[in-house]
Design a protein around this motif. Sequence first.
Motif, short mmCIF file in Angstrom:
data_model
loop_
_atom_site.label_atom_id
_atom_site.label_comp_id
_atom_site.label_asym_id
_atom_site.label_seq_id
_atom_site.Cartn_x
_atom_site.Cartn_y
_atom_site.Cartn_z
N ARG A 69 0.81 -1.23 0.07
CA ARG A 69 0.20 0.01 0.06
C ARG A 69 0.84 1.14 0.00
O ARG A 69 0.64 2.15 -0.59
CB ARG A 69 -0.91 -0.03 1.39
N LEU A 70 1.87 1.24 0.89
CA LEU A 70 2.75 2.50 1.00
C LEU A 70 3.52 2.66 -0.50
O LEU A 70 3.53 3.78 -0.99
CB LEU A 70 3.90 2.27 1.90
N GLN A 82 4.64 10.79 -2.54
CA GLN A 82 6.01 9.94 -2.78
C GLN A 82 6.67 9.76 -1.49
O GLN A 82 7.57 8.91 -1.43
CB GLN A 82 6.78 11.31 -3.73
N THR A 83 6.61 10.37 -0.38
CA THR A 83 7.19 10.14 0.72
C THR A 83 6.58 8.72 1.25
O THR A 83 7.75 7.95 1.69
CB THR A 83 6.92 11.22 1.83
N LYS A 84 5.45 8.43 1.23
CA LYS A 84 5.05 7.01 1.50
C LYS A 84 5.53 6.03 0.39
O LYS A 84 5.99 4.92 1.15
CB LYS A 84 3.50 7.17 1.59
N ALA A 105 9.35 1.51 -0.07
CA ALA A 105 10.44 0.97 -0.79
C ALA A 105 11.66 0.42 0.21
O ALA A 105 12.27 -0.49 0.31
CB ALA A 105 10.96 1.67 -2.03
N ALA A 106 11.83 1.70 0.94
CA ALA A 106 13.24 1.62 2.15
C ALA A 106 12.95 0.30 2.97
O ALA A 106 13.83 -0.52 3.25
CB ALA A 106 13.32 3.04 2.64
N ILE A 107 11.68 0.40 3.49
CA ILE A 107 11.32 -0.77 4.60
C ILE A 107 11.34 -2.10 3.88
O ILE A 107 11.95 -2.87 4.58
CB ILE A 107 10.08 -0.33 5.21
#
Length: 77
Positions: free
Chosen positions: A20-21, A27-29, A34-36
């Motif tokens: 979902r993110l 864009q921040t989500k 992606a980072a997580i």
Amino acid sequence: RWERFLTTEELARLGIELARLRDSDNQTKQCAGAAITLLLLTGCRKNEILSLEWRDVKGNRLLLRDSKTGPRTVWLG
């Protein structure tokens, strides 16, 4: 020290929320998701992922310039 592993159901919910993110219009989500996801799939440290630049991505590998143990390659599946 207390440790606990996520259950199958918890892992499924986590996967849904991360998707979902990544699919968000925000864009921040998208970046956070992606980072997580990269953290979970690679085992890299937070700063190793957050300091990545596009020049560090070489096909199916990440070239970490400054990891705890020095430069190293992380292979992506």
